[in-house]
Design a protein around this motif. Sequence first.
Motif, PDB file in Angstrom:
ATOM      1  N   PRO A 535       0.826  -1.204   0.000  1.00  0.00           N
ATOM      2  CA  PRO A 535       0.000   0.000   0.000  1.00  0.00           C
ATOM      3  C   PRO A 535       0.858   1.251   0.000  1.00  0.00           C
ATOM      4  O   PRO A 535       2.003   1.245   0.430  1.00  0.00           O
ATOM      5  N   VAL A 536       0.286   2.326  -0.475  1.00  0.00           N
ATOM      6  CA  VAL A 536       1.018   3.575  -0.579  1.00  0.00           C
ATOM      7  C   VAL A 536       1.272   4.150   0.809  1.00  0.00           C
ATOM      8  O   VAL A 536       0.433   4.051   1.703  1.00  0.00           O
ATOM      9  N   ASN A 537       2.440   4.723   0.975  1.00  0.00           N
ATOM     10  CA  ASN A 537       2.775   5.377   2.241  1.00  0.00           C
ATOM     11  C   ASN A 537       1.698   6.402   2.580  1.00  0.00           C
ATOM     12  O   ASN A 537       1.301   7.209   1.738  1.00  0.00           O
ATOM     13  N   ASP A 538       1.225   6.364   3.812  1.00  0.00           N
ATOM     14  CA  ASP A 538       0.155   7.282   4.223  1.00  0.00           C
ATOM     15  C   ASP A 538       0.563   8.744   4.089  1.00  0.00           C
ATOM     16  O   ASP A 538      -0.295   9.622   3.955  1.00  0.00           O
ATOM     17  N   ALA A 539       1.878   9.029   4.135  1.00  0.00           N
ATOM     18  CA  ALA A 539       2.345  10.414   4.051  1.00  0.00           C
ATOM     19  C   ALA A 539       2.362  10.933   2.618  1.00  0.00           C
ATOM     20  O   ALA A 539       2.538  12.127   2.403  1.00  0.00           O
ATOM     21  N   TYR A 540       2.184  10.036   1.634  1.00  0.00           N
ATOM     22  CA  TYR A 540       2.240  10.452   0.235  1.00  0.00           C
ATOM     23  C   TYR A 540       0.821  10.723  -0.257  1.00  0.00           C
ATOM     24  O   TYR A 540       0.008   9.811  -0.399  1.00  0.00           O
ATOM     25  N   ARG A 541       0.539  11.982  -0.552  1.00  0.00           N
ATOM     26  CA  ARG A 541      -0.765  12.366  -1.068  1.00  0.00           C
ATOM     27  C   ARG A 541      -0.573  13.163  -2.348  1.00  0.00           C
ATOM     28  O   ARG A 541       0.098  14.190  -2.364  1.00  0.00           O
ATOM     29  N   ALA A 542      -1.161  12.652  -3.431  1.00  0.00           N
ATOM     30  CA  ALA A 542      -1.075  13.327  -4.725  1.00  0.00           C
ATOM     31  C   ALA A 542      -2.332  14.163  -4.939  1.00  0.00           C
ATOM     32  O   ALA A 542      -3.440  13.628  -4.961  1.00  0.00           O
ATOM     33  N   ASN A 543      -2.162  15.449  -5.094  1.00  0.00           N
ATOM     34  CA  ASN A 543      -3.268  16.370  -5.320  1.00  0.00           C
ATOM     35  C   ASN A 543      -3.275  16.754  -6.790  1.00  0.00           C
ATOM     36  O   ASN A 543      -2.466  17.569  -7.244  1.00  0.00           O
TER      37      ASN A 543
END
Length: 732
Positions: A535-543
Amino acid sequence: MLIYLQHHVKHVLYFDVGMPPEALQMIQEQAEWSTPSQLAAKIQSQYPQVTTKQIHSAWRGLSQEFWRHDDEQLPSTKKLLAEYGDQVDVFEPVDVPEGVEILAWGMKRIADPLRGKIVEIGIDATYNTNSKHLELYSIMGEFDNAGFPLSYCLLSTATAIDQGKRTKALAGWAQCVRDKYGLNPVFIHTDKDMAEIGCSKMVWDAKINLCWWHLRRAVRVRLAKGKLSTSPYNVDRAMKEFGFIDANFIPPGTQIDIEDCEGGSPDDIVLPLVNAETSSSSTNPPTMSLPNPPANQPPAIHPPILGQPLGDALNALRIKFSLPSIVSAVGRVIQGAGFKLHIAPKQLLPDIEEEEPKPMEDEGSISKEDDDSDGPSRRTFCPVVYHEPIINMMERHYCAHPSILGYGPPDAVGIKKWAVRQSYNFCHKNKLPEVWAYLWENWYRKGWWELWARCAHKLIPVLKTTMILESHWRRIKHDFLHHFHMPRFTKLAPTYYQKLDQRLTETACYRELSSWRKGFKKIWRKLEKTPITMPVNDAYRANTEKWTCTCPFFVTSRFLLCKHLIQSMHRVPPVFFLEIQRYREPPFWRHKSLKPLDGADADTALIPMEGGGEDDEDENGAQYDEEDEEDEDDLTYELGHTGKTFEEAMAAEINLISEFASGLKHQVQFRDQRMLNTLQREGAAFFRLAKACMEKEKRMNSTRGAPVSTWEKSTGSAMFYRTRPTNVDQGT
């Protein structure tokens, strides 16, 4: 007696070795645009007796009529520029210090069409372009991520004596450029040259951006030096700005080096008094630390400070020597002054006890190479193991910006505090007080932080380095100066005229686009195919709405791209790479073809691509194809660029796996542990995928336990694996 003479060997006939008039005519007709090497092949084919040296001498003499108008360089250049009044403007800078030689001119045919379109400029100098050793400066403007020369300046301050002479002269030149062409940039890119920085501050109210390439090189060079003497560290100023800084974390007994300052010695250095009684914990007096002396040779010692007793000077220097070494050194000082020493050691220094040199512990870092030696450890400025972590940490601080929410604090003040705390904690944890003093005084303190941190302005500039200027110097020196010993701007300028006209003129086809687009396309296509670890790192958010991502790769990338953003969008058509433009505020990339995947919100969910995943940090070391990829249609892209159908590609992979499995069965009889280790190491990713698929199939066909989740970590790589029905023979 008669003597008869007879010639048995005939004399070699003499012939004219001079330059034929016809060859001179050929050189004169082509002297302006042809090089001697180009002329030599043509002339020697018709006149073999003419040497290359003759051709070069004739070409050099005949070409002088195109550029030499006076015996002095600057007057000759000024007269030459006057002949091209339709292309250049010759400036007359004011308030230039006496003794400064300066000649400045502007590129009218470039600056006028770009009036009001320039947001970023770069200022830089180069040397060794003329026999008089004049410094050549240039101001280049950024347009479509490419550099265009706006003005040049030839400068010499050798005979001037005024303080700040170079800064004042450059300011006069920059003011002429500003007033003549209405040049008011938002960003000014430069290296560590304090004269360029000073003139920029005097003329423009703009954000100065230090070149990251020059900054990184300067820090790397300083960290590689072994000397412990470092920049004068004002701990009181540091504590006043940030309360978490410890007053006792200062370089212990290290000599101050005023020259150890990037860009030159700062004006606000106040050296502490060299006296043990007046020194406090908040200042580090300019003491020195000397290595152990060689055998049978006393250590060198500096003479006592004038007006200070010998005992106080020794105490202030904080030197620990054995008693015989001290007596010998002091004896040499006294004898050098014309006196003889007839004092017993205890009479000379009764308060000093004999003490053997001891290794300094907990006073700094220990060099790695000294750890394995049998002798005492030696402190170094910064061990090699810490070099790259410090550089990478500074790059993150350099690139952090409030527009990229989630990566750092949400405002500029918070980003600076976060960066300073990280640097301080790193140095404090690894016992690097000299490194902290250098970093604080040269990069993180007020007045210097604002010069290189992107967060000091609300916009993010397009340029990150001064490479547009470095490329320009390389073009002048390698493409022109290498062939023409007196290159004229009439050879270089037409290239930029043509390039600018192509970018400002609307045409029915795309021709001669900026070179950055090729690199942009390579990175985009590469990131399209880079697997995303699930799963994607929770800290990585693509806006996707603001085109920002909080992953480490995005903030440091040249084009502000990352795989999370690109794989959250629909595949772009080829025309996208010809039309896309970069902006300095979110969203940084805007085009009608940029459409998020169906159902994706602003903070979009990340969908992995087929093929398994590696760590996200692997993107930083990705190497892109040497040649640009051609545009393929969507079908070819989906099939992996192989030209095969899905069935053919899958069958080929299955056959390879089957044959390899048969070969592995043959290896069992040899019981070679090395083969097993290689198989487990090199095939680890494939085995993880196989286990995940089999685990998913086992759980899907089981009536017990919870159903498999799409985003479950244990089966994330098997997301696209369809399980077989329970009635299928599991052994086939």
